[in-house]
Design a protein around this motif. Structure first.
Motif, short mmCIF file in Angstrom:
data_model
loop_
_atom_site.label_atom_id
_atom_site.label_comp_id
_atom_site.label_asym_id
_atom_site.label_seq_id
_atom_site.Cartn_x
_atom_site.Cartn_y
_atom_site.Cartn_z
N CYS A 6 46.48 45.72 52.07
CA CYS A 6 45.18 45.58 51.28
C CYS A 6 44.25 44.73 51.67
CB CYS A 6 45.51 45.56 49.62
SG CYS A 6 46.16 46.79 48.86
N ALA A 29 48.85 46.61 45.09
CA ALA A 29 47.41 46.92 45.62
C ALA A 29 46.38 46.68 44.43
CB ALA A 29 47.65 48.75 45.91
N SER A 77 45.53 43.57 44.20
CA SER A 77 44.86 43.00 45.54
C SER A 77 43.22 43.67 45.70
CB SER A 77 45.34 43.33 46.60
OG SER A 77 46.84 42.81 46.68
N LEU A 78 43.24 44.87 45.43
CA LEU A 78 41.85 45.53 45.50
C LEU A 78 40.95 45.51 44.57
CD1 LEU A 78 43.26 49.01 47.17
CD2 LEU A 78 42.29 47.05 48.30
#
Length: 201
Positions: free
Chosen positions: A47, A114, A117-118
Motif C-alpha cells: 500500500c 490495507a 494504510s490507504l
C-alpha cells in the motif's frame, strides 16, 4: 544524492508512532509465529509502495482534485477507521494473546492492513504532500532512485516493526502490554478518522 534524499526523507516520515505502525507492531506481537504476520507486513508495504508511486507520478494529485471521488474516499476512509478502531478497542483487540490471531485468514489481515494504510490521512499527506512534492526536484533516473529509496525504507521498516512486535510478544507473556497497545492503537485510529473529517470539512 536522490537515493540518499529519498532514504532520509522516508525515514523521517515513517518513524512517528501512528495507527499503521501500532497496528503492524501489535500483529507481530500477537501472531504465534512471525511468518503469520507477513500478510499484514506485505499488505502495508505494498500500500505504501502504491501511494509513493502514485504521488511521484502525479496521479494521486489528479484523484484528490476530483471532488466526487475525493468525497467518496473520505467517507470510506472514516468508516473504515471507525470500524478498525472499534474492533481494536475491544478487550482482545484484533486478536487475543491465546492464539486467536492464528485463526485470522490472510485475506482479513490484508483487508485490515490495507484499510489502515490507504485510509490513513497521515500516510496520504506524507506521500502526496511531502514525497510527491520532493520528487519534483528530480527527473528521469534520478526520480526513480528517489522513489526506490522511499519504497526500500517502507518495506524494511514494516518488517522490522513486526519483528520487534514478535520479540515483545514473547516477553509479554501475560498480554498486559498488548492490551495497552490495543487501546493506544484504537485511539490513534479514531484520531486519524477525526483528523480526516476536520481537514476536509
Amino acid at each position: 544524492m536522490p537515493f540518499l534524499h529519498g532514504l532520509l526523507l522516508a525515514i523521517g516520515l515513517i518513524l512517528p508512532l501512528g495507527a499503521q505502525n501500532v497496528f503492524i507492531f501489535s500483529q507481530g506481537s500477537l501472531q504465534p509465529k512471525f511468518r503469520m504476520a507477513l500478510p499484514v507486513v506485505i499488505a502495508a508495504a505494498l500500500c505504501d509502495t502504491i501511494l509513493i508511486l502514485l504521488a511521484i507520478l502525479g496521479v494521486s494529485v489528479l484523484i484528490i482534485n476530483i471532488p466526487v471521488l475525493k468525497t467518496i474516499l473520505i467517507i470510506a476512509g472514516v468508516l473504515f477507521l471507525a470500524y478498525i478502531g472499534w474492533i481494536t478497542w475491544r478487550p482482545n483487540g484484533l486478536a487475543s494473546s491465546t492464539g486467536e490471531a492464528s485463526r485470522y485468514s490472510p485475506r482479513k489481515q490484508v483487508m485490515l492492513a490495507a484499510s489502515v494504510s490507504l485510509f490513513n490521512p497521515h500516510a496520504i499527506m506524507d506521500t502526496i504532500g511531502v514525497i510527491g512534492t520532493s520528487s519534483l526536484h528530480y527527473g528521469g533516473p534520478a526520480k526513480w532512485m528517489f522513489a526506490i529509496a522511499c519504497i526500500f525504507v517502507s518495506w524494511l521498516w514494516f518488517f522490522s516493526l513486526a519483528a520487534a512486535g514478535r520479540i515483545m510478544g514473547k516477553l509479554d507473556s501475560g498480554g498486559r502490554l498488548m492490551k495497552v497497545m490495543n487501546k493506544i492503537s484504537a485511539l490513534l485510529i479514531w484520531a486519524s478518522a477525526i483528523m480526516m473529517i476536520v481537514i476536509n470539512a
